[in-house]
Scaffold this active site. Structure first.
Site, mmCIF file in Angstrom:
data_model
loop_
_atom_site.group_PDB
_atom_site.id
_atom_site.type_symbol
_atom_site.label_atom_id
_atom_site.label_comp_id
_atom_site.label_asym_id
_atom_site.label_seq_id
_atom_site.Cartn_x
_atom_site.Cartn_y
_atom_site.Cartn_z
ATOM 1 N N CYS A 1 39.342 -114.959 108.972
ATOM 2 C CA CYS A 1 39.369 -113.188 109.410
ATOM 3 C C CYS A 1 40.531 -113.015 110.035
ATOM 4 O O CYS A 1 41.482 -114.131 110.212
ATOM 5 C CB CYS A 1 38.091 -113.040 110.197
ATOM 6 S SG CYS A 1 38.081 -114.090 111.549
ATOM 7 N N ARG B 1 43.971 -110.763 104.663
ATOM 8 C CA ARG B 1 43.445 -112.085 104.766
ATOM 9 C C ARG B 1 42.315 -112.337 104.210
ATOM 10 O O ARG B 1 41.674 -113.342 104.162
ATOM 11 C CB ARG B 1 43.482 -112.339 106.353
ATOM 12 C CG ARG B 1 44.939 -112.472 107.139
ATOM 13 C CD ARG B 1 44.626 -112.449 108.542
ATOM 14 N NE ARG B 1 44.210 -113.771 109.020
ATOM 15 C CZ ARG B 1 45.022 -114.774 109.094
ATOM 16 N NH1 ARG B 1 46.273 -114.576 108.961
ATOM 17 N NH2 ARG B 1 44.443 -115.899 109.539
ATOM 18 N N TRP C 1 35.349 -112.524 107.871
ATOM 19 C CA TRP C 1 34.808 -113.148 106.275
ATOM 20 C C TRP C 1 33.654 -114.002 106.447
ATOM 21 O O TRP C 1 33.630 -115.104 107.197
ATOM 22 C CB TRP C 1 36.040 -114.060 105.746
ATOM 23 C CG TRP C 1 35.961 -114.510 104.504
ATOM 24 C CD1 TRP C 1 36.137 -113.751 103.350
ATOM 25 C CD2 TRP C 1 35.599 -115.792 103.996
ATOM 26 N NE1 TRP C 1 35.968 -114.584 102.232
ATOM 27 C CE2 TRP C 1 35.541 -115.863 102.717
ATOM 28 C CE3 TRP C 1 34.819 -116.931 104.775
ATOM 29 C CZ2 TRP C 1 35.345 -116.995 101.852
ATOM 30 C CZ3 TRP C 1 34.484 -117.998 104.287
ATOM 31 C CH2 TRP C 1 34.619 -117.840 102.609
ATOM 32 N N ASN D 1 37.264 -116.652 115.182
ATOM 33 C CA ASN D 1 37.691 -117.184 114.157
ATOM 34 C C ASN D 1 37.488 -118.551 113.758
ATOM 35 O O ASN D 1 37.863 -119.298 114.760
ATOM 36 C CB ASN D 1 39.011 -116.763 113.573
ATOM 37 C CG ASN D 1 39.458 -117.165 112.129
ATOM 38 O OD1 ASN D 1 38.693 -117.376 111.453
ATOM 39 N ND2 ASN D 1 40.855 -116.955 111.996
ATOM 40 N N GLY D 2 36.581 -118.915 112.850
ATOM 41 C CA GLY D 2 36.269 -120.402 112.579
ATOM 42 C C GLY D 2 35.028 -120.966 112.411
ATOM 43 O O GLY D 2 34.125 -120.002 112.086
ATOM 44 N N GLU E 1 47.443 -123.336 87.142
ATOM 45 C CA GLU E 1 47.940 -122.194 88.142
ATOM 46 C C GLU E 1 47.681 -120.873 87.192
ATOM 47 O O GLU E 1 47.152 -120.030 87.891
ATOM 48 C CB GLU E 1 49.481 -122.418 88.412
ATOM 49 C CG GLU E 1 49.887 -120.948 89.234
ATOM 50 C CD GLU E 1 49.165 -120.929 90.432
ATOM 51 O OE1 GLU E 1 49.371 -119.670 91.058
ATOM 52 O OE2 GLU E 1 48.197 -121.690 90.945
ATOM 53 N N LYS F 1 45.003 -117.821 88.825
ATOM 54 C CA LYS F 1 45.441 -116.440 88.946
ATOM 55 C C LYS F 1 44.790 -115.686 88.276
ATOM 56 O O LYS F 1 44.037 -114.607 88.807
ATOM 57 C CB LYS F 1 46.862 -116.340 88.540
ATOM 58 C CG LYS F 1 47.887 -116.954 89.412
ATOM 59 C CD LYS F 1 47.964 -115.964 90.834
ATOM 60 C CE LYS F 1 48.426 -116.824 91.984
ATOM 61 N NZ LYS F 1 47.893 -118.043 92.499
ATOM 62 N N GLU G 1 41.188 -115.610 89.877
ATOM 63 C CA GLU G 1 41.319 -114.958 91.068
ATOM 64 C C GLU G 1 41.362 -113.159 90.975
ATOM 65 O O GLU G 1 40.815 -112.539 91.968
ATOM 66 C CB GLU G 1 42.526 -115.310 91.902
ATOM 67 C CG GLU G 1 42.450 -116.842 92.283
ATOM 68 C CD GLU G 1 43.721 -117.019 93.150
ATOM 69 O OE1 GLU G 1 43.354 -117.799 94.163
ATOM 70 O OE2 GLU G 1 44.615 -116.860 92.668
ATOM 71 N N HIS H 1 38.907 -133.325 73.588
ATOM 72 C CA HIS H 1 37.623 -134.306 74.234
ATOM 73 C C HIS H 1 36.527 -133.301 74.961
ATOM 74 O O HIS H 1 36.249 -133.533 75.821
ATOM 75 C CB HIS H 1 38.447 -135.188 75.261
ATOM 76 C CG HIS H 1 39.437 -136.110 74.697
ATOM 77 N ND1 HIS H 1 38.743 -137.290 74.093
ATOM 78 C CD2 HIS H 1 40.715 -136.133 74.578
ATOM 79 C CE1 HIS H 1 40.070 -137.964 73.780
ATOM 80 N NE2 HIS H 1 40.849 -137.388 73.868
ATOM 81 N N LYS I 1 43.207 -114.997 102.414
ATOM 82 C CA LYS I 1 44.667 -115.369 102.319
ATOM 83 C C LYS I 1 44.860 -116.864 103.019
ATOM 84 O O LYS I 1 45.373 -117.512 102.429
ATOM 85 C CB LYS I 1 45.545 -114.273 102.764
ATOM 86 C CG LYS I 1 46.897 -114.503 102.621
ATOM 87 C CD LYS I 1 47.611 -114.634 101.397
ATOM 88 C CE LYS I 1 48.909 -115.155 101.079
ATOM 89 N NZ LYS I 1 49.154 -115.192 99.784
#
Length: 613
Positions: A2, A27, A74, A100-101, A486, A490, A493, A509, A608
């Protein structure tokens, strides 16, 4: 994960707190709140949803206060709700906390407090921590500072906490372990934040708080101690960021702004390191550990998410150019294994924020076993930068969009610089090849600009055509395989479309069973030594009526003839091409997200800076 802000000084706290929370929205969060210290009271207002909802709730409140804390949450423990939002009150109402944590042993602490008669209004570990601190404070002959110190010695997990107390109207308490905290120093005032962005318009002097440090902050005084109650000398640093760097600057979203900033970000990451006239590379960070690098038995790259993809491409580069064994590990897995690490190993940590919790713990474990730590981060003064024996900063500038774009291309840039320079140290690649790659790397900013100028209209059309797809498959071979991963990440997300990245040969396969006339398959098919193989894979998909979208080298008529849609990028050496190929995939994900009306800067459930497990 957060955002945290705090203020103490002679001015009003609320404008800084609400503005700071807005600057930290990137974030990722699901609720927000602010606590203000009144004369004999703590005023807490918190709301589920955006900071704008919190700001609206304050319109009818008295915001007069020179001391306060704020938070964007968050969710980890408990669903997003007003009750679970921060700040939290203690049972007495005398203390308020933002955190935070994750407190891993919160359940046992909560049971202990329940037996003592404590009641809880939320499902969070944070409220447990606050009441644990209050219990120590109320039942021992000690100051609040000492109670915080005792409590933090007993908790297991990660935290940044800010605490207000009715009894301390002129003091803000803060502590950190495993999550970032910055304190800005003004004239008769202090600003706190999870990063420096909230305080840029107020001060350029900051102190980065280290793990196991407790700050006792007054308007005109910053006292820093460790958990052993030893006083420390704060190390004041000058910020070189500008406010404009964290504003949209006329772009609709931060993500597209940062995609367009890539030519400059790559140039800045090369500047002072690559000499295009003499085709030479200077990396002072490598010089510090040159002998270790030359003698290294192996290089282990640890990272998460997009940074892991950068590491995977670096594995190809380093093994090809430097002839040393490279392993790429997810930090979240590496930290819980019992890997065989010796003093002959070099660990490369890649992280945009420099605060990624899993990567930090993995580094601490490796360092304890004698390995040399090399950090590649974007944030000066971050935790990974401080724990590293040496390293390279990327110069992407602040990246606000949750999905990494310019930070990724900057990571690739410095990783290739690293590989070329290490090849020079080891004399493991010819001078001719090293100079060719150095020359072509110097041309990447211009080529990226060309891609941005020439491909956007076509990519917008592709996005419109495939916005309703339910699945995508991204395929590449060799150097382009990590770019396929990647590209798929993207798209997941930013558009919420399920996407998978695969080595192109591996699709036979299993994934080929998914192919039908509704499945878009994105090939990264630039010309390289396996080009004929990737063309064969394209033909296999075509034969099964799959929809082919290809990123191809300009004028590759064969690959284009097989594709339903194609995006052309400039010709380059096969080692350089993946850096260029990632740009169209970023644009594709952005414009598909726009067509689907997604908040591309703040995709749901994502943050983030991932500072919790």
């Amino acid at each position: 994960m957060c955002g945290i802000v705090g203020y103490i000084g002679q001015n009003q706290a609320y404008p800084y707190l609400i503005g700071g929370l807005k600057k930290l929205e990137y974030r990722g969060y699901d609720s927000a709140g602010i606590a203000l210290h009144k004369t004999n009271d703590l005023q807490v207002v918190k709301k589920t949803g955006k900071v704008a909802a919190l700001e609206e709730a304050f319109r009818t409140k008295d915001t007069q206060s020179t001391l306060g804390i704020g938070h964007t949450r968050w969710a980890t423990h408990g669903v997003p709700s007003d009750e679970n939002a921060h700040p939290h009150y203690s049972n007495s109402g005398n203390l308020a906390l933002v955190h935070n944590g994750i407190i891993e042993n919160y359940a046992s602490l909560k049971e202990e407090l329940l037996q003592k008669g404590y009641q809880f209004k939320s499902d969070t570990d944070s409220e447990v921590l606050l009441n644990f601190i209050e219990d120590i404070y109320q039942n021992n002959d000690c100051s609040l500072e000492e109670a915080i110190r005792i409590a933090l010695k007993r908790v297991t997990g990660a935290y940044v906490i800010l605490i207000l107390s009715i009894e301390y109207p002129d003091t803000l308490f803060a502590a950190r372990k495993g999550s970032p905290l910055v304190i800005g120093i003004g004239k008769g005032e202090h600003f706190l934040g999870s990063d420096a962005s909230p305080m840029l318009e107020y001060t350029k002097e900051v102190v980065y708080i280290n793990d196991y440090e407790l700050a006792i902050i007054k308007a005109d005084q910053l006292i820093l101690k460790n958990l052993g109650n030893e006083t420390l000398t704060p190390y004041v640093q000058k910020l070189d960021l500008e406010l404009a760097a964290i504003e949209k600057g006329g772009y609709e979203h931060f993500m597209i702004k940062e995609i367009y900033e890539q030519p400059q970000a790559i140039f800045d990451s090369l500047r002072g390191r690559l000499d295009p006239e003499n085709l030479s590379i200077t990396l002072s960070g490598l010089d510090k550990i040159k002998d270790k690098l030359i003698a290294a038995r192996r290089i282990i790259i640890v990272a998460c998410g997009t940074s892991w993809h950068a590491g995977l491409l670096a594995e190809y580069w380093i093994e090809e150019l430097c002839r040393v064994n490279v392993e790429v590990e997810y930090a979240s897995e590496f930290r819980y294994r019992n890997p065989i690490i010796t003093s002959d190993d070099v660990i490369i940590a890649i992280s945009q924020s420099g605060e990624t919790a899993d990567t930090l713990v993995a580094l601490e474990n490796a360092k304890s076993k004698g390995a040399t730590i090399f950090g590649i981060v974007n944030v000066v003064g971050s935790s990974i930068a401080r724990i590293s024996d040496a390293g390279i900063y990327t110069h992407a500038g602040p990246e606000i969009g949750v999905a990494s774009t310019k930070a990724f291309s900057a990571q690739l840039t410095v990783l290739l610089l690293f590989a070329i320079k290490l090849a020079e140290f080891k004399q493991s690649a010819s001078e001719e090849l090293r100079k060719q790659l150095t020359k072509e790397l110097s041309e990447v900013p211009q080529k990226v600009q060309y891609i941005l100028d020439s491909t956007v209209d076509g990519i917008k059309d592709i996005a419109k055509n495939y916005q309703h797809a339910t699945d995508f498959l991204f395929l590449g071979r060799g150097y382009n395989f990590p770019i396929a991963l990647e590209g798929a990440l993207k798209l997941k997300e930013i558009s919420y479309i399920h996407a998978e990245g695969y080595p192109a040969a591996e699709m036979k396969h299993g994934p080929i069973a998914l192919v039908d006339d509704t499945l878009p398959v994105v090939f990264i098919a630039t010309k390289d030594k396996v080009h004929e193989k990737i063309v064969s894979n394209m033909q296999e998909i075509k034969a099964r009526s799959g929809k082919l979208i290809s990123v191809v080298t300009a004028d590759d008529q064969l690959a284009m003839s097989l594709s339903d849609e194609n995006i052309q990028i400039p010709a380059s050496h096969e080692i350089i091409a993946p850096i260029l190929a990632t740009i169209p995939l970023q644009l594709l994900s952005y414009y598909v997200g726009i067509e689907r009306q997604i908040d591309v800067d703040r995709p749901r459930n994502l943050a983030k800076s991932v500072t919790v497990e």
